[in-house]
Write an enzyme that holds these catalytic residues in place. Sequence first.
Site, PDB file in Angstrom:
ATOM      1  CE1 TYR A  24      -3.028  -3.039   0.288  1.00 57.12           C
ATOM      2  CE2 TYR A  24      -3.201  -2.687   2.644  1.00 57.12           C
ATOM      3  CZ  TYR A  24      -3.523  -3.408   1.515  1.00 57.12           C
ATOM      4  OH  TYR A  24      -4.346  -4.519   1.621  1.00 57.12           O
ATOM      5  CG  HIS A  30      -0.894  -8.845   0.332  1.00 54.36           C
ATOM      6  ND1 HIS A  30      -0.452  -7.541   0.225  1.00 54.36           N
ATOM      7  CD2 HIS A  30      -2.201  -8.821   0.017  1.00 54.36           C
ATOM      8  CE1 HIS A  30      -1.457  -6.776  -0.141  1.00 54.36           C
ATOM      9  NE2 HIS A  30      -2.532  -7.527  -0.281  1.00 54.36           N
TER      10      HIS A  30
END
Length: 311
Positions: free
Chosen positions: A46, A132
């Site tokens: 992010y 992830h």
Amino acid sequence: MQVSRYGFGAAPIGNLFSPVGEDEARAAVDAAYEAGIRLFDTAPHYGLGLSERRLGAALAGRPRDSYTLSTKVGRLIVPADGDGPFGRDDQGFDVPASSRRVWDFSRDGVRRSLEESLERLGLESADLVLIHDPDDHWEQAVSEAYPALAELRDAGVVKAIGVGMNQTAMLARFVRETGVDLVMLAGRYTLLDRSGQEELLPLCQERGVSVLAAGVFNSGLLATHDPSGTYDYAPAPGPLLERARRVASVCERHGVTLPQAALAFPLRHPAVVSVVVGARSADEVVRNAALTARPVPEDLWSDLAAEGLIS
């Protein structure tokens, strides 16, 4: 490990799609904490680490045992090739591309990723660590990343481990073939996409694996009472747009808005322990908190089922 029924997704304060100021990012985290949210989720992905740095700075000074911190592994952030000047990141985040992501689900990569995340966060430990998006990396993720996280959990370095993805099939494999504590399911258990309930959620319930539901607005289509915008980050197809409008119409008969129903729906499944919602401002946090505080009549779900809009 206890988590609040709603969590704060920190991708937007990593400048997802558009810039967010430092003060605005901090205000969003502060508003979440003040609203009683105690689960904060971030990732190196992010904003090339920006989300982790901002989240850590905003939580600094809060009692460490008062919240649950979740981050992820699988992408290392390394310096970009060349001398610059650098353009913008090409992964949807409005940040300078002075760094780049490298997929790495190896044991050493997982440990390095977590160490670097903790440095950016300014913390000594993370409560929850997720593998992830291992969609194209099953073999390394299951043979190296999972055992590395299991070692850290067994040593007490982290409290819980899991996997976060936008699909159900591989998450089900992880639940069957490993000892993960929980999964984060993004966009696949919503008012419009309930594919998670076909196999994954019953399996998690059977195995005692908790589910964090993310992406409950399907990237925007369910975020307002008058459905519009994107579905899973692409223009919403006509049939889905019409279906969302039908759901909104039923909600209206019960005095409920579409985003209010979207936030409440996943928690009806016993395997779902928290709904993680991204926010880029204090106003968004306050608005969502107000929606989650309003009761949703049970008859709404019965009427949606009667019209074939949910099962």
